[in-house]
Design an enzyme around this catalytic site. Structure first.
Site, PDB file in Angstrom:
ATOM      1  N   LYS A  60       0.850  -1.214   0.000  1.00 13.54           N
ATOM      2  CA  LYS A  60       0.000   0.000   0.000  1.00 13.54           C
ATOM      3  C   LYS A  60       0.875   1.251   0.000  1.00 13.54           C
ATOM      4  CE  LYS A  60      -4.092  -2.167   1.837  1.00 13.54           C
ATOM      5  NZ  LYS A  60      -3.489  -3.380   2.422  1.00 13.54           N
ATOM      6  N   ILE A  64       5.468  10.190  -1.949  1.00 13.04           N
ATOM      7  CA  ILE A  64       5.720  11.107  -3.063  1.00 13.04           C
ATOM      8  C   ILE A  64       6.373  10.319  -4.209  1.00 13.04           C
ATOM      9  CG2 ILE A  64       5.928  13.146  -1.597  1.00 13.04           C
ATOM     10  CD1 ILE A  64       9.052  12.855  -2.034  1.00 13.04           C
ATOM     11  N   PRO A 165     -10.519  -8.056  -1.321  1.00 17.01           N
ATOM     12  CA  PRO A 165     -10.357  -8.622   0.022  1.00 17.01           C
ATOM     13  C   PRO A 165     -11.661  -8.444   0.805  1.00 17.01           C
ATOM     14  CG  PRO A 165      -9.379  -6.441  -0.073  1.00 17.01           C
ATOM     15  CD  PRO A 165     -10.082  -6.661  -1.391  1.00 17.01           C
ATOM     16  N   GLY A 166     -11.608  -8.878   2.078  1.00 19.07           N
ATOM     17  CA  GLY A 166     -12.818  -8.738   2.892  1.00 19.07           C
ATOM     18  C   GLY A 166     -13.652 -10.015   2.878  1.00 19.07           C
ATOM     19  N   GLY A 172     -17.259 -11.319   3.840  1.00 22.87           N
ATOM     20  CA  GLY A 172     -17.666 -11.517   2.440  1.00 22.87           C
ATOM     21  C   GLY A 172     -17.590 -12.979   2.025  1.00 22.87           C
TER      22      GLY A 172
HETATM   23  P1  BMP Z   1      -8.074 -11.566   5.826  1.00 22.13           P
HETATM   24  O1  BMP Z   1      -8.740 -12.427   4.752  1.00 22.13           O
HETATM   25  O2  BMP Z   1      -7.337 -12.367   6.847  1.00 22.13           O
HETATM   26  O3  BMP Z   1      -9.010 -10.561   6.420  1.00 22.13           O
HETATM   27  O4  BMP Z   1      -6.903 -10.742   5.092  1.00 22.13           O
HETATM   28  C1  BMP Z   1      -7.173  -9.760   4.134  1.00 22.13           C
HETATM   29  C2  BMP Z   1      -5.887  -9.198   3.592  1.00 22.13           C
HETATM   30  O5  BMP Z   1      -6.212  -8.194   2.629  1.00 22.13           O
HETATM   31  C3  BMP Z   1      -4.986  -8.544   4.612  1.00 22.13           C
HETATM   32  O6  BMP Z   1      -3.632  -8.674   4.183  1.00 22.13           O
HETATM   33  C4  BMP Z   1      -5.394  -7.072   4.554  1.00 22.13           C
HETATM   34  O7  BMP Z   1      -4.335  -6.211   4.923  1.00 22.13           O
HETATM   35  C5  BMP Z   1      -5.726  -6.916   3.064  1.00 22.13           C
HETATM   36  N1  BMP Z   1      -6.743  -5.888   2.735  1.00 22.13           N
HETATM   37  C6  BMP Z   1      -7.987  -5.890   3.328  1.00 22.13           C
HETATM   38  O8  BMP Z   1      -8.320  -6.741   4.161  1.00 22.13           O
HETATM   39  N2  BMP Z   1      -8.881  -4.911   2.954  1.00 22.13           N
HETATM   40  C7  BMP Z   1      -8.610  -3.953   2.052  1.00 22.13           C
HETATM   41  O9  BMP Z   1      -9.461  -3.127   1.763  1.00 22.13           O
HETATM   42  C8  BMP Z   1      -7.345  -3.964   1.450  1.00 22.13           C
HETATM   43  C9  BMP Z   1      -6.427  -4.945   1.796  1.00 22.13           C
HETATM   44  O10 BMP Z   1      -5.257  -4.995   1.180  1.00 22.13           O
END
Ligand code: BMP
Length: 213
Positions: A60, A64, A165-166, A172
């Site tokens: 992430k 700059i 993710p999520g 999700g």
């Molecule tokens: P998990 O399935 O254990 O919640 O992991 C999700 C991964 O995705 C983590 O590495 C987290 O930092 C990343 N992530 C997230 O959960 N939500 C976002 O919006 C963006 C992410 O990169």
């Protein structure tokens, strides 16, 4: 069929991480690693993992242009598939990453899956997405636990790949995220905390194959 799961292996022990990657590599599209892994195992873990799977470095990056370029130069030598960058800091910073990326793909964050993102970042999703399309990044991050927002972003994504993710620990479902526009689902804890991670991903792959037929 192309695999749709990105395993977010946020592990801090190098041996565990390599072992799980070797076991799971044929069931996934890529492995994603984040700061906890890189800070614990060192930056060369990127090249170690890249021998077995595509590696997405979830740094992430949000600095700059000059600092972004320096970060990309260090990362790209390790041969990852892609790097995740924040986008809110502006497209000059994203362009600097892309200029230095050589073959490494850039994935920009459009919106996030955590609840707090609804206050600052997620209301800007339209503007961020349009800017990212203009600079032609490879992909974007959009939440796989907010199907309405994901759907809105997907409608406007043009050729960009959506990584969501999520999933699992954050509520999700992989199938619902894909149905609502994700191209790939990012899954962390539900995989690496599973007693049978390979079978767990195989079951998800079977569910995904059913909706693709
Ligand atoms: P998990 O399935 O254990 O919640 O992991 C999700 C991964 O995705 C983590 O590495 C987290 O930092 C990343 N992530 C997230 O959960 N939500 C976002 O919006 C963006 C992410 O990169």
């Amino acid at each position: 069929m192309e695999k749709k799961v990105v395993a977010s292996l946020d592990l801090t022990d190098r041996e565990n991480l390599l072992n799980l990657t070797k076991k799971i590599k044929n069931e996934i599209f890529a492995v994603k690693i984040n700061w906890p892994t890189i800070l614990s195992c060192g930056v060369d873990v990127i090249s170690d993992l890249s021998q077995y799977a595509r590696v997405i470095c979830d740094l992430k990056i949000a600095d700059i242009p000059n600092t972004n370029r320096m970060i990309m130069e260090i990362i790209r030598e390790r041969g990852p598939f892609a790097v995740i960058a924040h986008s809110f800091q502006g497209m000059d910073s994203i362009k600097a990453l892309m200029d230095a990326s050589e073959s490494v793909k850039v994935i920009g964050v459009v919106s996030m899956s955590n609840q707090g993102a609804s206050r600052y970042l997620n209301p800007l999703h339209d503007r961020i997405l349009n800017d990212l399309k203009e600079v032609s990044v490879y992909g974007i991050i959009a939440p796989g636990n907010d199907y309405e927002l994901l759907g809105e972003i997907a409608k406007n994504k043009d050729g960009l790949k959506i990584f969501s993710p999520g999933i699992g620990a954050q509520g999700g479902s992989p199938v619902s995220a894909l149905v609502n526009g994700a191209d790939y689902v990012i899954i962390g804890r539900s995989i690496y905390n599973s007693t049978e991670p390979v079978n767990y991903v195989r079951t998800i792959n079977e569910e995904i194959e059913k909706i693709s037929n």
